[in-house]
Design a protein around this motif. Structure first.
Motif, PDB file in Angstrom:
ATOM      1  N   HIS A   1      -6.521   5.009 -10.892  1.00 57.32           N
ATOM      2  CA  HIS A   1      -6.441   3.565 -11.090  1.00 57.32           C
ATOM      3  C   HIS A   1      -5.935   3.203 -12.482  1.00 57.32           C
ATOM      4  CE1 HIS A   1     -10.064   3.332 -13.653  1.00 57.32           C
ATOM      5  NE2 HIS A   1     -10.422   4.403 -12.963  1.00 57.32           N
ATOM      6  N   THR A   2      -5.489   1.959 -12.604  1.00 56.56           N
ATOM      7  CA  THR A   2      -5.026   1.403 -13.872  1.00 56.56           C
ATOM      8  C   THR A   2      -6.145   0.554 -14.477  1.00 56.56           C
ATOM      9  OG1 THR A   2      -4.170  -0.588 -12.824  1.00 56.56           O
ATOM     10  CG2 THR A   2      -2.650   1.294 -13.001  1.00 56.56           C
ATOM     11  N   PRO A   3      -6.015   0.175 -15.752  1.00 61.79           N
ATOM     12  CA  PRO A   3      -7.022  -0.702 -16.358  1.00 61.79           C
ATOM     13  C   PRO A   3      -7.158  -2.061 -15.650  1.00 61.79           C
ATOM     14  CG  PRO A   3      -5.658   0.288 -18.066  1.00 61.79           C
ATOM     15  CD  PRO A   3      -5.027   0.629 -16.730  1.00 61.79           C
ATOM     16  N   ASP A   4      -6.077  -2.516 -15.014  1.00 63.86           N
ATOM     17  CA  ASP A   4      -6.147  -3.805 -14.305  1.00 63.86           C
ATOM     18  C   ASP A   4      -6.492  -3.637 -12.825  1.00 63.86           C
ATOM     19  OD1 ASP A   4      -3.722  -2.775 -13.458  1.00 63.86           O
ATOM     20  OD2 ASP A   4      -2.584  -4.603 -13.835  1.00 63.86           O
ATOM     21  N   LEU A   5      -7.106  -2.492 -12.481  1.00 63.62           N
ATOM     22  CA  LEU A   5      -7.694  -2.238 -11.164  1.00 63.62           C
ATOM     23  C   LEU A   5      -6.692  -2.126 -10.017  1.00 63.62           C
ATOM     24  CD1 LEU A   5     -10.851  -4.541 -11.452  1.00 63.62           C
ATOM     25  CD2 LEU A   5     -10.664  -2.088 -11.950  1.00 63.62           C
ATOM     26  N   HIS A   6      -5.526  -1.581 -10.316  1.00 67.33           N
ATOM     27  CA  HIS A   6      -4.617  -1.173  -9.245  1.00 67.33           C
ATOM     28  C   HIS A   6      -4.930   0.283  -8.924  1.00 67.33           C
ATOM     29  CE1 HIS A   6      -2.492  -4.879 -10.054  1.00 67.33           C
ATOM     30  NE2 HIS A   6      -1.868  -4.696  -8.903  1.00 67.33           N
ATOM     31  N   VAL A   7      -4.925   0.604  -7.646  1.00 68.08           N
ATOM     32  CA  VAL A   7      -5.343   1.928  -7.173  1.00 68.08           C
ATOM     33  C   VAL A   7      -4.208   2.565  -6.381  1.00 68.08           C
ATOM     34  CG1 VAL A   7      -6.986   3.127  -5.657  1.00 68.08           C
ATOM     35  CG2 VAL A   7      -7.778   1.256  -7.108  1.00 68.08           C
ATOM     36  N   LEU A   8      -4.026   3.861  -6.628  1.00 69.82           N
ATOM     37  CA  LEU A   8      -3.036   4.629  -5.879  1.00 69.82           C
ATOM     38  C   LEU A   8      -3.656   5.088  -4.565  1.00 69.82           C
ATOM     39  CD1 LEU A   8      -0.236   6.065  -5.867  1.00 69.82           C
ATOM     40  CD2 LEU A   8      -1.438   8.071  -6.782  1.00 69.82           C
ATOM     41  N   VAL A   9      -3.008   4.773  -3.447  1.00 73.00           N
ATOM     42  CA  VAL A   9      -3.401   5.295  -2.136  1.00 73.00           C
ATOM     43  C   VAL A   9      -2.183   5.944  -1.501  1.00 73.00           C
ATOM     44  CG1 VAL A   9      -5.371   3.769  -1.719  1.00 73.00           C
ATOM     45  CG2 VAL A   9      -3.076   3.034  -1.038  1.00 73.00           C
ATOM     46  N   MET A  10      -2.450   6.950  -0.663  1.00 74.33           N
ATOM     47  CA  MET A  10      -1.377   7.738  -0.069  1.00 74.33           C
ATOM     48  C   MET A  10      -1.606   7.880   1.433  1.00 74.33           C
ATOM     49  SD  MET A  10      -1.456  10.589  -3.085  1.00 74.33           S
ATOM     50  CE  MET A  10      -3.215  10.706  -2.824  1.00 74.33           C
ATOM     51  N   GLU A  11      -0.512   7.925   2.179  1.00 76.48           N
ATOM     52  CA  GLU A  11      -0.582   8.081   3.626  1.00 76.48           C
ATOM     53  C   GLU A  11      -0.523   9.562   3.976  1.00 76.48           C
ATOM     54  OE1 GLU A  11       1.569   6.270   7.608  1.00 76.48           O
ATOM     55  OE2 GLU A  11       2.712   6.360   5.732  1.00 76.48           O
TER      56      GLU A  11
ATOM     57  N   PRO B   1       4.561   7.001 -12.193  1.00 80.13           N
ATOM     58  CA  PRO B   1       5.275   7.537 -11.028  1.00 80.13           C
ATOM     59  C   PRO B   1       4.527   8.739 -10.447  1.00 80.13           C
ATOM     60  CG  PRO B   1       6.662   7.581 -13.021  1.00 80.13           C
ATOM     61  CD  PRO B   1       5.309   7.125 -13.423  1.00 80.13           C
ATOM     62  N   VAL B   2       4.638   8.910  -9.149  1.00 76.85           N
ATOM     63  CA  VAL B   2       3.985  10.047  -8.494  1.00 76.85           C
ATOM     64  C   VAL B   2       5.037  10.897  -7.785  1.00 76.85           C
ATOM     65  CG1 VAL B   2       1.773   8.882  -8.207  1.00 76.85           C
ATOM     66  CG2 VAL B   2       3.459   8.732  -6.396  1.00 76.85           C
ATOM     67  N   ARG B   3       4.720  12.174  -7.683  1.00 76.35           N
ATOM     68  CA  ARG B   3       5.552  13.130  -6.953  1.00 76.35           C
ATOM     69  C   ARG B   3       4.664  13.693  -5.846  1.00 76.35           C
ATOM     70  NH1 ARG B   3       5.705  16.862 -10.440  1.00 76.35           N
ATOM     71  NH2 ARG B   3       4.494  18.368  -9.285  1.00 76.35           N
ATOM     72  N   LEU B   4       4.815  13.152  -4.658  1.00 81.89           N
ATOM     73  CA  LEU B   4       3.955  13.537  -3.548  1.00 81.89           C
ATOM     74  C   LEU B   4       4.255  14.938  -3.047  1.00 81.89           C
ATOM     75  CD1 LEU B   4       3.951  10.273  -1.411  1.00 81.89           C
ATOM     76  CD2 LEU B   4       2.215  11.060  -3.023  1.00 81.89           C
ATOM     77  N   SER B   5       3.213  15.595  -2.578  1.00 78.57           N
ATOM     78  CA  SER B   5       3.366  16.856  -1.873  1.00 78.57           C
ATOM     79  C   SER B   5       3.717  16.494  -0.431  1.00 78.57           C
ATOM     80  CB  SER B   5       2.056  17.648  -1.915  1.00 78.57           C
ATOM     81  OG  SER B   5       2.113  18.721  -1.022  1.00 78.57           O
ATOM     82  N   PRO B   6       4.945  16.792   0.022  1.00 81.07           N
ATOM     83  CA  PRO B   6       5.357  16.354   1.365  1.00 81.07           C
ATOM     84  C   PRO B   6       4.523  16.950   2.490  1.00 81.07           C
ATOM     85  CG  PRO B   6       7.109  17.632   0.280  1.00 81.07           C
ATOM     86  CD  PRO B   6       5.990  17.496  -0.696  1.00 81.07           C
ATOM     87  N   ARG B   7       3.884  18.082   2.258  1.00 81.65           N
ATOM     88  CA  ARG B   7       3.048  18.654   3.319  1.00 81.65           C
ATOM     89  C   ARG B   7       1.734  17.887   3.445  1.00 81.65           C
ATOM     90  NH1 ARG B   7      -1.108  21.726   1.854  1.00 81.65           N
ATOM     91  NH2 ARG B   7      -1.240  22.457  -0.287  1.00 81.65           N
ATOM     92  N   GLU B   8       1.386  17.089   2.403  1.00 80.67           N
ATOM     93  CA  GLU B   8       0.120  16.354   2.438  1.00 80.67           C
ATOM     94  C   GLU B   8       0.269  14.851   2.649  1.00 80.67           C
ATOM     95  OE1 GLU B   8      -3.206  17.475   0.097  1.00 80.67           O
ATOM     96  OE2 GLU B   8      -2.081  19.081  -0.868  1.00 80.67           O
ATOM     97  N   HIS B   9       1.323  14.247   2.065  1.00 83.31           N
ATOM     98  CA  HIS B   9       1.435  12.778   2.104  1.00 83.31           C
ATOM     99  C   HIS B   9       2.863  12.332   2.376  1.00 83.31           C
ATOM    100  CE1 HIS B   9      -2.679  12.439   0.799  1.00 83.31           C
ATOM    101  NE2 HIS B   9      -2.427  13.284  -0.182  1.00 83.31           N
ATOM    102  N   LEU B  10       2.964  11.215   3.104  1.00 90.42           N
ATOM    103  CA  LEU B  10       4.261  10.650   3.448  1.00 90.42           C
ATOM    104  C   LEU B  10       4.745   9.639   2.425  1.00 90.42           C
ATOM    105  CD1 LEU B  10       3.616  10.026   7.264  1.00 90.42           C
ATOM    106  CD2 LEU B  10       4.843  11.950   6.185  1.00 90.42           C
ATOM    107  N   GLN B  11       3.831   8.822   1.926  1.00 88.68           N
ATOM    108  CA  GLN B  11       4.189   7.783   0.959  1.00 88.68           C
ATOM    109  C   GLN B  11       2.962   7.380   0.164  1.00 88.68           C
ATOM    110  OE1 GLN B  11       5.265   3.946   2.713  1.00 88.68           O
ATOM    111  NE2 GLN B  11       4.302   4.547   4.634  1.00 88.68           N
ATOM    112  N   ALA B  12       3.216   6.681  -0.945  1.00 87.44           N
ATOM    113  CA  ALA B  12       2.138   6.224  -1.818  1.00 87.44           C
ATOM    114  C   ALA B  12       2.398   4.782  -2.210  1.00 87.44           C
ATOM    115  CB  ALA B  12       2.077   7.091  -3.077  1.00 87.44           C
ATOM    116  N   GLU B  13       1.317   4.069  -2.476  1.00 95.00           N
ATOM    117  CA  GLU B  13       1.425   2.691  -2.955  1.00 95.00           C
ATOM    118  C   GLU B  13       0.353   2.427  -3.992  1.00 95.00           C
ATOM    119  OE1 GLU B  13       1.876  -0.654  -0.321  1.00 95.00           O
ATOM    120  OE2 GLU B  13       2.543   0.671   1.298  1.00 95.00           O
ATOM    121  N   TRP B  14       0.693   1.628  -4.983  1.00 92.71           N
ATOM    122  CA  TRP B  14      -0.274   1.101  -5.941  1.00 92.71           C
ATOM    123  C   TRP B  14      -0.665  -0.286  -5.429  1.00 92.71           C
ATOM    124  CZ3 TRP B  14      -2.430   3.677  -9.887  1.00 92.71           C
ATOM    125  CH2 TRP B  14      -1.789   4.828 -10.355  1.00 92.71           C
ATOM    126  N   LEU B  15      -1.950  -0.488  -5.170  1.00 93.04           N
ATOM    127  CA  LEU B  15      -2.428  -1.757  -4.628  1.00 93.04           C
ATOM    128  C   LEU B  15      -3.594  -2.282  -5.454  1.00 93.04           C
ATOM    129  CD1 LEU B  15      -2.597  -0.774  -0.834  1.00 93.04           C
ATOM    130  CD2 LEU B  15      -0.818  -2.138  -1.956  1.00 93.04           C
TER     131      LEU B  15
END
Length: 161
Positions: free
Chosen positions: A14-24, A107-121
């Motif tokens: 997460h960021t200081p302003d409470l955005h959280v990284l989630v991944m599919e 920025p994130v570099r996803l492991s393709p075997r684990e996740h399809l996409q990521a978003e900061w929400l």
């Protein structure tokens, strides 16, 4: 492949302003989550598991940010679809919660075997997106946990002055 150890970490990035990284999840499209992962060995320190999993799943170097052990654990029933990864008869997992405070939406570099996409929400949206109730609950606790961490850091700085 050896069986997974039923001891794991959940890392809310997460960021200081409470955005959280989630991944599919790649193995179950439509299922979104934070970083999770099991210990590689019974004696692997939990913080090391958290660092390793964050690096593997996102490419984020935890050494450049603030990895915070929330000192909280839960036990839950392993979803039946994933029980084959564990030794026969293992149905429960103990999960330890961590936060990773990053300065901004790195920025994130996803492991393709684990996740399809990521978003900061924003944290409430991130919590609602998670398929796991406990992952959502962990994210909803973020404002309190970040405030406690900030207060501790302020007290440490004051003591050192």
């Amino acid at each position: 492949m050896p069986h997974k150890i039923p001891v794991s970490v959940l890392v809310v990035i997460h960021t200081p302003d409470l955005h959280v990284l989630v991944m599919e999840r790649a193995d179950h499209p439509g299922f979104w989550q934070s970083v999770t992962g099991s210990c590689d060995a019974l004696d692997e320190p939990l913080a090391e598991t958290a660092r390793r999993e964050v690096q593997e799943e996102t490419g984020i170097d935890t050494g450049r940010h603030h990895l915070i052990d929330w000192g909280h654990q839960i036990e839950y029933e392993i979803y039946p679809r994933w029980r084959h990864r564990y030794a026969p008869g293992v149905t429960r997992n103990t999960e330890h919660w961590f936060g990773l405070l990053v300065s901004s939406k790195v920025p994130v570099r996803l492991s393709p075997r684990e996740h399809l996409q990521a978003e900061w929400l924003p944290y409430e949206e991130a919590a609602a997106r998670c398929f796991s109730r406990s992952n959502g609950e962990a994210i909803l606790q973020l404002p309190e946990r970040l405030a406690a961490y900030t207060a501790r850091q302020g007290a440490i700085a004051k003591d050192q002055a």
